[in-house]
Design a protein around this motif. Structure first.
Motif, PDB file in Angstrom:
ATOM      1  N   SER A 160       0.832  -1.190   0.000  1.00  0.00           N
ATOM      2  CA  SER A 160       0.000   0.000   0.000  1.00  0.00           C
ATOM      3  C   SER A 160       0.873   1.249   0.000  1.00  0.00           C
ATOM      4  N   TYR A 204     -11.801  -3.123  -0.820  1.00  0.00           N
ATOM      5  CA  TYR A 204     -10.423  -3.406  -1.239  1.00  0.00           C
ATOM      6  C   TYR A 204     -10.382  -4.680  -2.094  1.00  0.00           C
ATOM      7  N   THR A 228      -4.422   3.297  -1.496  1.00  0.00           N
ATOM      8  CA  THR A 228      -3.672   2.084  -1.803  1.00  0.00           C
ATOM      9  C   THR A 228      -3.454   1.960  -3.304  1.00  0.00           C
TER      10      THR A 228
END
Length: 221
Positions: free
Chosen positions: A2, A27, A220
């Motif tokens: 990340s 995510y 990220t």
């Protein structure tokens, strides 16, 4: 890897778990496979914080500062607080790391949508105090409130969601009130318990918790 490591302050059980679930879900949508969101968490004893809420105080400042100091010792660049009301205290204390601030993110979203007036849903304290209203007004955004009857219902719904005692009828009534107000103006949700059971597919709902979560994901690669 990340770009930034998010530090999550663990607070109320249901709200914190909601943030974790949504962070992992979004995510995984982004990365695929079996990916889960990379973060570190410091779990606070919420019993030392919740009795001091919703009002600000030196006692609350001291408790929260202690937890933030511990969180900042970890390998993080950004802090995520899964409690909207607590950000009034966050604004009062010394923090070195970047805060994913729900009010800042909400203002950006409202301006992006070219809206000038919103209806605020939150705890009774959040709806009737000056903290959120003053912040929005300073950016040229007018804040309107639900009726007194609806404010009391929204706060009761929030309390039952926190206690995990909500019923299907209560959820349906909450959705009905949300849909009623969002027909004429966008509605801002300023309480995580109101985010957990919100209806899906209504693009006139601005969810502060969701904005925090999406911003964490956007950091990220």
């Amino acid at each position: 890897m990340s770009k930034a490591t998010v530090g999550l302050l663990g607070l109320g059980s249901r709200s914190t778990l909601y943030y974790i679930k949504e962070l992992n879900r979004l995510y995984n949508q982004k990365k695929g496979g079996y990916s889960t969101f990379p973060f570190v968490m410091l779990n606070a004893d919420f019993d030392t914080i919740n009795p001091l809420l919703p009002n600000t105080s030196e006692a609350l400042d001291t408790v929260v500062q202690t937890y933030i100091d511990e969180l900042e010792k970890l390998a993080i660049t950004t802090i995520l607080i899964p409690n909207i009301t607590l950000h009034e205290t966050i604004d009062r204390i010394v923090i070195q790391k970047k805060i994913l601030h729900p009010l800042t993110l909400a203002v950006e979203k409202i301006i992006e949508q070219e809206w000038s007036t919103i209806v605020l849903f939150g705890s009774l304290h959040s709806m009737e105090s000056n903290y959120i209203r003053t912040h929005f007004n300073a950016k040229g955004i007018e804040v309107r409130l639900p009726s007194q009857e609806d404010r009391l219902f929204i706060d009761e719904f929030r309390n039952q969601t926190y206690a995990e005692t909500e019923t299907p009828d209560l959820i349906a009534s909450y959705h009905s009130i949300l849909n009623k107000y969002s027909e004429s103006l966008p509605v801002v949700l300023a309480c995580t318990e109101l985010s957990i059971l919100k209806p899906t597919g209504n693009n006139r709902i601005i969810d502060m918790a969701q904005l925090q979560i999406e911003q964490a994901i956007s950091q990220t690669e």
